[in-house]
Design a protein around this motif. Structure first.
Motif, PDB file in Angstrom:
ATOM      1  N   VAL A 170       0.840  -1.198   0.000  1.00  0.00           N
ATOM      2  CA  VAL A 170       0.000   0.000   0.000  1.00  0.00           C
ATOM      3  C   VAL A 170       0.874   1.245   0.000  1.00  0.00           C
ATOM      4  CG1 VAL A 170      -1.838   1.242   1.204  1.00  0.00           C
ATOM      5  CG2 VAL A 170      -1.779  -1.262   1.260  1.00  0.00           C
ATOM      6  N   ASN A 171       0.525   2.219  -0.843  1.00  0.00           N
ATOM      7  CA  ASN A 171       1.271   3.466  -0.927  1.00  0.00           C
ATOM      8  C   ASN A 171       1.009   4.335   0.303  1.00  0.00           C
ATOM      9  OD1 ASN A 171       2.320   2.764  -3.472  1.00  0.00           O
ATOM     10  ND2 ASN A 171       0.484   3.547  -4.499  1.00  0.00           N
ATOM     11  N   PHE A 172       1.765   5.438   0.418  1.00  0.00           N
ATOM     12  CA  PHE A 172       1.646   6.308   1.581  1.00  0.00           C
ATOM     13  C   PHE A 172       0.265   6.955   1.700  1.00  0.00           C
ATOM     14  CE2 PHE A 172       6.373   6.454   1.204  1.00  0.00           C
ATOM     15  CZ  PHE A 172       6.647   5.949   2.472  1.00  0.00           C
ATOM     16  N   ASP A 173      -0.467   7.033   0.587  1.00  0.00           N
ATOM     17  CA  ASP A 173      -1.795   7.651   0.669  1.00  0.00           C
ATOM     18  C   ASP A 173      -2.812   6.736   1.359  1.00  0.00           C
ATOM     19  OD1 ASP A 173      -2.351   5.716  -1.209  1.00  0.00           O
ATOM     20  OD2 ASP A 173      -2.582   7.098  -2.880  1.00  0.00           O
ATOM     21  N   GLY A 174      -2.430   5.481   1.611  1.00  0.00           N
ATOM     22  CA  GLY A 174      -3.319   4.559   2.289  1.00  0.00           C
ATOM     23  C   GLY A 174      -4.476   4.074   1.440  1.00  0.00           C
ATOM     24  N   ASP A 175      -4.471   4.442   0.173  1.00  0.00           N
ATOM     25  CA  ASP A 175      -5.591   4.094  -0.707  1.00  0.00           C
ATOM     26  C   ASP A 175      -5.151   3.274  -1.916  1.00  0.00           C
ATOM     27  OD1 ASP A 175      -8.360   4.362  -1.752  1.00  0.00           O
ATOM     28  OD2 ASP A 175      -7.356   5.549  -3.304  1.00  0.00           O
ATOM     29  N   THR A 176      -4.067   3.659  -2.532  1.00  0.00           N
ATOM     30  CA  THR A 176      -3.591   2.968  -3.729  1.00  0.00           C
ATOM     31  C   THR A 176      -2.411   2.071  -3.386  1.00  0.00           C
ATOM     32  OG1 THR A 176      -2.107   4.793  -4.310  1.00  0.00           O
ATOM     33  CG2 THR A 176      -4.360   4.843  -5.226  1.00  0.00           C
ATOM     34  N   GLY A 177      -2.133   1.165  -4.274  1.00  0.00           N
ATOM     35  CA  GLY A 177      -1.000   0.276  -4.081  1.00  0.00           C
ATOM     36  C   GLY A 177      -0.924  -0.751  -5.187  1.00  0.00           C
ATOM     37  N   TYR A 178      -0.203  -1.814  -4.931  1.00  0.00           N
ATOM     38  CA  TYR A 178      -0.061  -2.861  -5.941  1.00  0.00           C
ATOM     39  C   TYR A 178       0.150  -4.202  -5.257  1.00  0.00           C
ATOM     40  CZ  TYR A 178       4.950  -2.333  -5.000  1.00  0.00           C
ATOM     41  OH  TYR A 178       6.188  -2.278  -4.387  1.00  0.00           O
ATOM     42  N   ARG A 179      -0.112  -5.244  -5.991  1.00  0.00           N
ATOM     43  CA  ARG A 179       0.119  -6.611  -5.518  1.00  0.00           C
ATOM     44  C   ARG A 179       1.293  -7.194  -6.298  1.00  0.00           C
ATOM     45  NH1 ARG A 179      -4.764 -10.703  -4.732  1.00  0.00           N
ATOM     46  NH2 ARG A 179      -4.934  -9.283  -2.944  1.00  0.00           N
ATOM     47  N   GLU A 180       2.190  -7.825  -5.594  1.00  0.00           N
ATOM     48  CA  GLU A 180       3.326  -8.473  -6.245  1.00  0.00           C
ATOM     49  C   GLU A 180       3.466  -9.900  -5.740  1.00  0.00           C
ATOM     50  OE1 GLU A 180       6.958  -6.458  -5.299  1.00  0.00           O
ATOM     51  OE2 GLU A 180       7.184  -7.484  -3.374  1.00  0.00           O
ATOM     52  N   ARG A 181       4.072 -10.706  -6.569  1.00  0.00           N
ATOM     53  CA  ARG A 181       4.421 -12.057  -6.133  1.00  0.00           C
ATOM     54  C   ARG A 181       5.930 -12.198  -6.215  1.00  0.00           C
ATOM     55  NH1 ARG A 181       2.318 -16.219 -10.864  1.00  0.00           N
ATOM     56  NH2 ARG A 181       3.600 -15.442 -12.589  1.00  0.00           N
ATOM     57  N   ARG A 182       6.468 -13.009  -5.352  1.00  0.00           N
ATOM     58  CA  ARG A 182       7.913 -13.209  -5.324  1.00  0.00           C
ATOM     59  C   ARG A 182       8.203 -14.631  -4.884  1.00  0.00           C
ATOM     60  NH1 ARG A 182       8.309  -8.583  -0.723  1.00  0.00           N
ATOM     61  NH2 ARG A 182       7.422  -9.735   1.036  1.00  0.00           N
ATOM     62  N   TRP A 183       9.352 -15.112  -5.274  1.00  0.00           N
ATOM     63  CA  TRP A 183       9.722 -16.476  -4.952  1.00  0.00           C
ATOM     64  C   TRP A 183       9.657 -16.715  -3.445  1.00  0.00           C
ATOM     65  CZ3 TRP A 183      14.778 -17.494  -8.227  1.00  0.00           C
ATOM     66  CH2 TRP A 183      14.434 -17.483  -9.585  1.00  0.00           C
TER      67      TRP A 183
END
Length: 367
Positions: free
Chosen positions: A255-268
């Motif tokens: 989640v970004n600092f705005d608390g509203d937007t962000g992204y989902r990532e996958r990692r090993w």
């Protein structure tokens, strides 16, 4: 299958031509002992006689870390992030690593294809190369030392060049476009190919039958090897990250600092990490290092039903790069009874020997 010969004097010119198809990645020497697949600017830095790379080719198709989508909580929406994958060439892939990619294909290209993996797999050009085994190699025992398919071109070393097997329509187009670099295969080339394969076969350290290994692993759950070797394990996960077929990942929302937007990532992820078996409510279905250690051995020696081979392709990376010095093959041979006796003496004497010692779960005390 089509066969042509690439003379040794045309090798670097061929590599330069490959750059026209996309970014060229190949094994290069990165230290006194280690190799890795890197982008190639100077084709003369390509290593043709390397043993194994630190990271397997899977890193080009199943990224160690990748963004899946971006989201907005307030808008209750998300946007998938699929990068525009450009064509690229992966040169110098060994047969065992080609099998590793074929195993990943059965996972990520099944009836529910992974779109991220699929996009890179379709754009990746695979050119294999022959190799001579070292003390860590056991792909012959896994039947992955010679690839029948899974490549566009495969180069087999000859005294004066390379015998090239063409494996796909794309491979045919590559040869046809550069036909002046190739020659017809002669009877002498065939003899040289046969001799190289003979020497390669004899160079393997082990020549034995592992057909019943997966059953003995289940029977030998109480073997002392599990305690001894899991105590040595650092649970660092290097055996997973360097494995051509390990495919576990974790997913995290950032989640970004705005608390509203962000992204989902996958990692090993690694099954050797304690967090791997941790689920909601705080329960961990593999709470001990021993349980995680055993799980990896069971997983790697299970059979892939679609290909009829194990999930371990015998590349030797997990042993070669283990900081604790754990020898995967030696541990398996211990279970097989090839490193030490695995039965109490009184039981071993009563059961006819058939090449392997029987399980310690058959005890003289009747347990």
């Amino acid at each position: 299958m089509r066969y042509v010969k690439l003379p040794k004097e045309n090798t670097y010119e061929f590599l330069e031509r490959l750059k026209e198809l996309g970014k060229l990645y190949a094994p290069v020497k990165i230290s006194d002992k280690f190799y890795d697949f890197r982008e190639i600017d100077d084709v003369r830095k390509v290593e043709f006689h390397y043993t194994r790379t630190i990271m397997p080719p899977k890193k080009f198709f199943f990224l160690p870390r990748e963004k899946l989508f971006e989201f907005s909580i307030s808008k209750a929406e998300y946007r998938e992030v699929i990068e525009n994958v450009e064509p690229f060439v992966l040169f110098g892939v060994h047969a065992c690593d080609i099998y590793g990619l074929k195993i990943l294909d059965t996972i990520y290209l099944d009836e529910f294809p992974d779109k991220y993996y699929k996009a890179r797999r379709e754009k990746g050009i695979i050119i294999g190369i022959s190799c001579m085994p070292d003390e860590y190699c056991f792909c012959n025992l896994r039947e992955t030392d010679f690839a029948d398919d899974g490549f566009d071109l495969f180069l087999h070393e000859l005294p004066d060049g390379w015998l090239v097997r063409v494996g796909t329509p794309r491979g045919h187009r590559i040869v046809d476009k550069n036909i002046k670099l190739f020659e017809a295969v002669t009877a002498e080339d065939i003899c040289a190919f046969r001799e190289f394969e003979r020497r390669r076969h004899e160079a393997f350290k082990y020549h034995e039958d592992w057909g019943n290994l997966r059953y003995l692993l289940e029977l030998e759950m109480e073997h002392p090897m599990w305690d001894e070797q899991s105590d040595l394990c650092l649970a660092c996960g290097i055996c997973n990250t360097t494995c051509p077929t390990c495919r576990c990942y974790e997913v995290q929302d950032i989640v970004n600092f705005d608390g509203d937007t962000g992204y989902r990532e996958r990692r090993w992820d690694s099954c050797q990490f304690r967090s791997h078996g941790l689920v909601a409510g705080g329960h961990n279905f593999r709470p001990t290092k021993k349980a995680r250690f055993m799980n990896r051995y069971m997983c790697k020696n299970a059979y892939n039903e679609k290909l009829g081979i194990s999930y371990c392709v015998g590349c030797g990376r997990c042993t070669a790069f283990c900081p604790a010095g754990i020898n995967f093959v030696r541990n398996l041979r211990t279970i097989l009874g090839l490193e030490e006796k695995s039965c109490p003496p009184e039981v071993t004497e009563e059961i006819p020997k058939r090449g392997f010692a029987y399980s310690t779960s058959i005890r003289g005390d009747g347990l």
